[in-house]
Write a protein that holds these residues in place. Structure first.
Motif, PDB file in Angstrom:
ATOM      1  N   GLY A  28     -11.210  13.261 -27.400  1.00 20.32           N
ATOM      2  CA  GLY A  28     -12.281  12.288 -27.546  1.00 20.32           C
ATOM      3  C   GLY A  28     -12.837  11.855 -26.206  1.00 20.32           C
ATOM      4  N   ASP A  29     -13.929  11.081 -26.246  1.00 17.02           N
ATOM      5  CA  ASP A  29     -14.568  10.615 -25.013  1.00 17.02           C
ATOM      6  C   ASP A  29     -13.656   9.620 -24.285  1.00 17.02           C
ATOM      7  N   PRO A  30     -13.685   9.621 -22.954  1.00 14.74           N
ATOM      8  CA  PRO A  30     -12.844   8.676 -22.205  1.00 14.74           C
ATOM      9  C   PRO A  30     -13.226   7.231 -22.512  1.00 14.74           C
ATOM     10  N   ALA A  31     -12.222   6.417 -22.815  1.00 15.69           N
ATOM     11  CA  ALA A  31     -12.439   4.993 -23.074  1.00 15.69           C
ATOM     12  C   ALA A  31     -12.449   4.229 -21.754  1.00 15.69           C
ATOM     13  N   ILE A  32     -13.076   3.053 -21.754  1.00 21.13           N
ATOM     14  CA  ILE A  32     -13.093   2.191 -20.576  1.00 21.13           C
ATOM     15  C   ILE A  32     -11.928   1.215 -20.677  1.00 21.13           C
ATOM     16  N   PHE A  33     -10.958   1.367 -19.800  1.00 18.24           N
ATOM     17  CA  PHE A  33      -9.771   0.521 -19.797  1.00 18.24           C
ATOM     18  C   PHE A  33     -10.042  -0.797 -19.090  1.00 18.24           C
ATOM     19  N   ALA A  34     -10.731  -0.749 -17.963  1.00 18.18           N
ATOM     20  CA  ALA A  34     -11.057  -1.956 -17.198  1.00 18.18           C
ATOM     21  C   ALA A  34     -12.313  -1.680 -16.389  1.00 18.18           C
ATOM     22  N   SER A  35     -13.124  -2.717 -16.176  1.00 14.51           N
ATOM     23  CA  SER A  35     -14.386  -2.544 -15.455  1.00 14.51           C
ATOM     24  C   SER A  35     -14.567  -3.696 -14.459  1.00 14.51           C
ATOM     25  N   GLY A  36     -15.686  -3.648 -13.725  1.00 13.44           N
ATOM     26  CA  GLY A  36     -15.983  -4.698 -12.767  1.00 13.44           C
ATOM     27  C   GLY A  36     -15.111  -4.665 -11.527  1.00 13.44           C
ATOM     28  N   LEU A  37     -14.618  -3.488 -11.169  1.00 12.96           N
ATOM     29  CA  LEU A  37     -13.703  -3.339 -10.042  1.00 12.96           C
ATOM     30  C   LEU A  37     -14.458  -2.884  -8.784  1.00 12.96           C
ATOM     31  N   ASN A  38     -13.866  -3.174  -7.634  1.00 16.69           N
ATOM     32  CA  ASN A  38     -14.478  -2.854  -6.346  1.00 16.69           C
ATOM     33  C   ASN A  38     -13.971  -1.497  -5.860  1.00 16.69           C
ATOM     34  N   ARG A  39     -14.707  -0.443  -6.173  1.00 23.48           N
ATOM     35  CA  ARG A  39     -14.358   0.929  -5.804  1.00 23.48           C
ATOM     36  C   ARG A  39     -12.880   1.237  -6.082  1.00 23.48           C
ATOM     37  N   PRO A  40     -12.490   1.195  -7.351  1.00 28.95           N
ATOM     38  CA  PRO A  40     -11.099   1.494  -7.698  1.00 28.95           C
ATOM     39  C   PRO A  40     -10.747   2.929  -7.339  1.00 28.95           C
ATOM     40  N   ASN A  52       3.049   8.275 -21.863  1.00 23.27           N
ATOM     41  CA  ASN A  52       2.778   8.726 -23.229  1.00 23.27           C
ATOM     42  C   ASN A  52       1.821   9.913 -23.277  1.00 23.27           C
ATOM     43  N   GLY A  53       1.310  10.355 -22.107  1.00 20.76           N
ATOM     44  CA  GLY A  53       0.423  11.518 -22.073  1.00 20.76           C
ATOM     45  C   GLY A  53      -1.042  11.199 -21.880  1.00 20.76           C
ATOM     46  N   ASP A  54      -1.446   9.935 -22.052  1.00 19.00           N
ATOM     47  CA  ASP A  54      -2.838   9.580 -21.753  1.00 19.00           C
ATOM     48  C   ASP A  54      -3.101   9.761 -20.260  1.00 19.00           C
ATOM     49  N   ILE A  55      -4.317  10.164 -19.923  1.00 19.50           N
ATOM     50  CA  ILE A  55      -4.675  10.389 -18.527  1.00 19.50           C
ATOM     51  C   ILE A  55      -5.644   9.298 -18.081  1.00 19.50           C
ATOM     52  N   PHE A  56      -5.259   8.575 -17.040  1.00 24.86           N
ATOM     53  CA  PHE A  56      -6.082   7.498 -16.496  1.00 24.86           C
ATOM     54  C   PHE A  56      -6.909   8.047 -15.342  1.00 24.86           C
ATOM     55  N   LEU A  57      -8.156   7.608 -15.290  1.00 23.51           N
ATOM     56  CA  LEU A  57      -9.116   8.071 -14.290  1.00 23.51           C
ATOM     57  C   LEU A  57      -9.741   6.879 -13.581  1.00 23.51           C
ATOM     58  N   ALA A  58      -9.777   6.936 -12.253  1.00 22.84           N
ATOM     59  CA  ALA A  58     -10.553   5.973 -11.469  1.00 22.84           C
ATOM     60  C   ALA A  58     -11.976   6.500 -11.360  1.00 22.84           C
ATOM     61  N   GLU A  59     -12.887   5.892 -12.102  1.00 19.25           N
ATOM     62  CA  GLU A  59     -14.300   6.249 -11.996  1.00 19.25           C
ATOM     63  C   GLU A  59     -14.903   5.323 -10.932  1.00 19.25           C
ATOM     64  N   SER A  60     -14.701   5.714  -9.692  1.00 18.87           N
ATOM     65  CA  SER A  60     -14.965   4.813  -8.577  1.00 18.87           C
ATOM     66  C   SER A  60     -16.417   4.383  -8.495  1.00 18.87           C
ATOM     67  N   GLY A  61     -17.343   5.292  -8.758  1.00 21.63           N
ATOM     68  CA  GLY A  61     -18.759   4.973  -8.651  1.00 21.63           C
ATOM     69  C   GLY A  61     -19.232   3.980  -9.682  1.00 21.63           C
ATOM     70  N   ALA A  62     -18.509   3.873 -10.804  1.00 21.03           N
ATOM     71  CA  ALA A  62     -18.864   2.928 -11.864  1.00 21.03           C
ATOM     72  C   ALA A  62     -18.007   1.666 -11.802  1.00 21.03           C
ATOM     73  N   GLY A  63     -17.055   1.602 -10.876  1.00 16.65           N
ATOM     74  CA  GLY A  63     -16.201   0.429 -10.762  1.00 16.65           C
ATOM     75  C   GLY A  63     -15.295   0.223 -11.948  1.00 16.65           C
ATOM     76  N   GLN A  64     -14.798   1.293 -12.528  1.00 22.33           N
ATOM     77  CA  GLN A  64     -13.985   1.135 -13.725  1.00 22.33           C
ATOM     78  C   GLN A  64     -12.874   2.178 -13.813  1.00 22.33           C
ATOM     79  N   ILE A  65     -11.908   1.868 -14.673  1.00 19.79           N
ATOM     80  CA  ILE A  65     -10.816   2.771 -15.001  1.00 19.79           C
ATOM     81  C   ILE A  65     -11.046   3.266 -16.420  1.00 19.79           C
ATOM     82  N   ARG A  66     -10.968   4.573 -16.585  1.00 18.90           N
ATOM     83  CA  ARG A  66     -11.116   5.171 -17.919  1.00 18.90           C
ATOM     84  C   ARG A  66      -9.794   5.782 -18.375  1.00 18.90           C
ATOM     85  N   VAL A  67      -9.699   6.026 -19.676  1.00 19.11           N
ATOM     86  CA  VAL A  67      -8.523   6.657 -20.268  1.00 19.11           C
ATOM     87  C   VAL A  67      -8.966   7.858 -21.091  1.00 19.11           C
ATOM     88  N   LEU A  68      -8.424   9.024 -20.765  1.00 21.37           N
ATOM     89  CA  LEU A  68      -8.609  10.210 -21.583  1.00 21.37           C
ATOM     90  C   LEU A  68      -7.419  10.279 -22.521  1.00 21.37           C
TER      91      LEU A  68
END
Length: 437
Positions: free
Chosen positions: A119-131, A98-114
């Motif tokens: 707008g600011d990237p949303a947090i899609f999922a967190s608490g991950l082990n170096r995604p 659909n055009g959204d861009i997913f980002l592995a924010e590895s240092g924060a253990g989370q996946i973000r969505v642009l």
């Protein structure tokens, strides 16, 4: 042709002129001072120096804040724009249908969505082990899951297009991936038909120093079960691309001898799997090349006994000589110690037509070299879906001097708008490169 006409052609079509004259031989090697958009390099296996032609040097520029008003350098007719900052080790970027861009924010253990609307990237999922790796399943316009590769497993989250937050808890698909050691990144991709999940797992060492040797009988038995050139001991299941079905069943080795495939991509016209690979260190400034290559099932790419074909690593003292003529030579050789990470193939329509189908690879940059190299995004030049072997500087300007830099590219993806999006993890930013209006 008159000199005046030739000069006019060079002004009107600089990329054409450069394309006709890629740097080859020793001229294809070099450091950041020779980098600029449009410069092409073609490194061939016959260009490689002997091991230890230069000393092995451990040095890396210090990271500094991006200087005020400093922008990456991109080709004429393109502009680079900052779209996100303040991120903690942003790495892989993947574009949802659909055009959204997913980002592995590895240092924060989370996946973000642009979100494609901004707008600011949303947090899609967190608490991950170096995604790191991200993939959408099933392939096509309406995926139902987002798969994420953590350093020790692959999980998936329920997803509906447009979701800014995961639709449920993580489901473990593949557990117990080998982990530990220097190469923690795990990228993932699905085959075009969605039947195969590919998982890259880097080595636990530089050149298999702790593997030890096996008897020929033990080697034959091991490779019969795990594939030609499959590593053992602390490297078992590593330096390889693994494959499983979409539910994690039937996990096995797809290809071996690939030291650290940090970026996976599917070439759209052929459906071939590609790897962007970090080769080994310690053999000198210009050895061995890193590479980007198509990866065939059952293929063996040399690590740790050989590199770039039948070249033996002297540190293994002639071991596994029987594999010498069975090593697959990679498609595109990249300046040694550039550290390729993310890669993608351009399928957008906003760039000039000659970009269609070409690859882009983010080079994270060197540490094992007297003068810095890498720290840029390069374009893999393809013709009819096949690599020419040459690559071209596309996005440079992250290095300030031999001792300082402000950016280290990692992730690349094509947005629905046809722009190229690039993450860099030195200052935690994301950039959009688009055609100028």
């Amino acid at each position: 042709m008159t000199g005046r006409l030739l000069a006019a052609l060079l002004i009107l079509a600089p990329s054409m002129a450069l394309a006709a004259q890629p740097r080859t031989g020793t001229a294809a090697f070099g450091d950041w001072r020779a980098d600029r958009p449009g410069v092409q390099r073609l490194i061939r296996p016959g260009d490689l120096p002997a091991p230890y032609a230069t000393d092995s040097v451990a040095t890396q520029p210090d990271v500094v804040a991006r200087p005020k008003n400093r922008l990456p350098r991109v080709p004429a007719g393109f502009v680079a724009e900052l779209v996100a900052q303040g991120l903690k080790i942003p790495r892989v970027l993947r574009t949802a249908p659909n055009g959204d861009i997913f980002l592995a924010e590895s240092g924060a253990g989370q996946i973000r969505v642009l979100h494609s609307g901004g707008g600011d990237p949303a947090i899609f999922a967190s608490g991950l082990n170096r995604p790191y790796g991200i993939a959408f399943y099933p392939p096509g316009p309406d995926p139902q899951f987002v798969y994420v590769a953590e350093t020790n497993k692959v999980v998936r989250f329920p997803y509906s297009p447009g979701d800014q937050k995961a639709g449920g808890k993580a489901e473990i698909i593949v557990d117990g991936l080998p982990n530990g050691g220097p190469h923690w990144t795990r990228d993932i991709a699905f085959s075009a038909d969605g039947k195969k999940l590919f998982i890259s797992v880097g080595s636990a060492s530089n050149a298999g120093e702790r593997m030890g040797e096996k008897s020929q009988t033990a080697i034959a038995d091991w490779e019969g079960r795990h594939g030609l050139g499959a590593a053992w001991g602390p490297e078992a299941g590593r330096a390889a691309v693994l494959t499983a079905d979409p539910h994690g069943g039937g996990l096995r080795t797809f290809a071996a001898g690939i030291r650290n495939c940090s970026g996976l991509a599917i070439e759209p016209s052929s459906g071939a799997l590609w790897c962007a690979t970090n080769e080994r260190d310690g053999l000198g400034d210009n050895l061995p090349p890193d590479y980007a290559t198509s990866v065939r099932e059952g293929g063996f790419y040399g690590w740790p006994w050989f590199y770039i074909g039948a070249n033996p690593d002297p540190r293994h003292d002639g071991a596994r000589a029987e594999l010498k003529d069975r090593v697959t030579v990679p498609d595109v050789l990249i300046q040694p110690h550039s550290a390729p990470l993310g890669m993608t193939f351009y399928e957008g329509e906003a760039f000039p037509v000659d970009y269609r189908g070409d690859g882009f690879v983010a080079l994270h940059g060197s540490w094992n070299r007297g003068k810095p190299t890498g720290y840029k995004v390069v374009r893999l030049l393809m013709k009819d879906g096949k690599p020419t072997g040459a690559y071209e500087d596309f996005m440079t300007g992250f290095v300030l001097s031999d001792k300082t830099l402000w950016g280290r590219p990692v992730g690349v993806t094509t947005g629905k708008d046809g722009a190229l999006y690039v993450s860099e993890d030195a200052n935690g930013t994301i950039w959009r490169v688009r055609k100028a209006n």
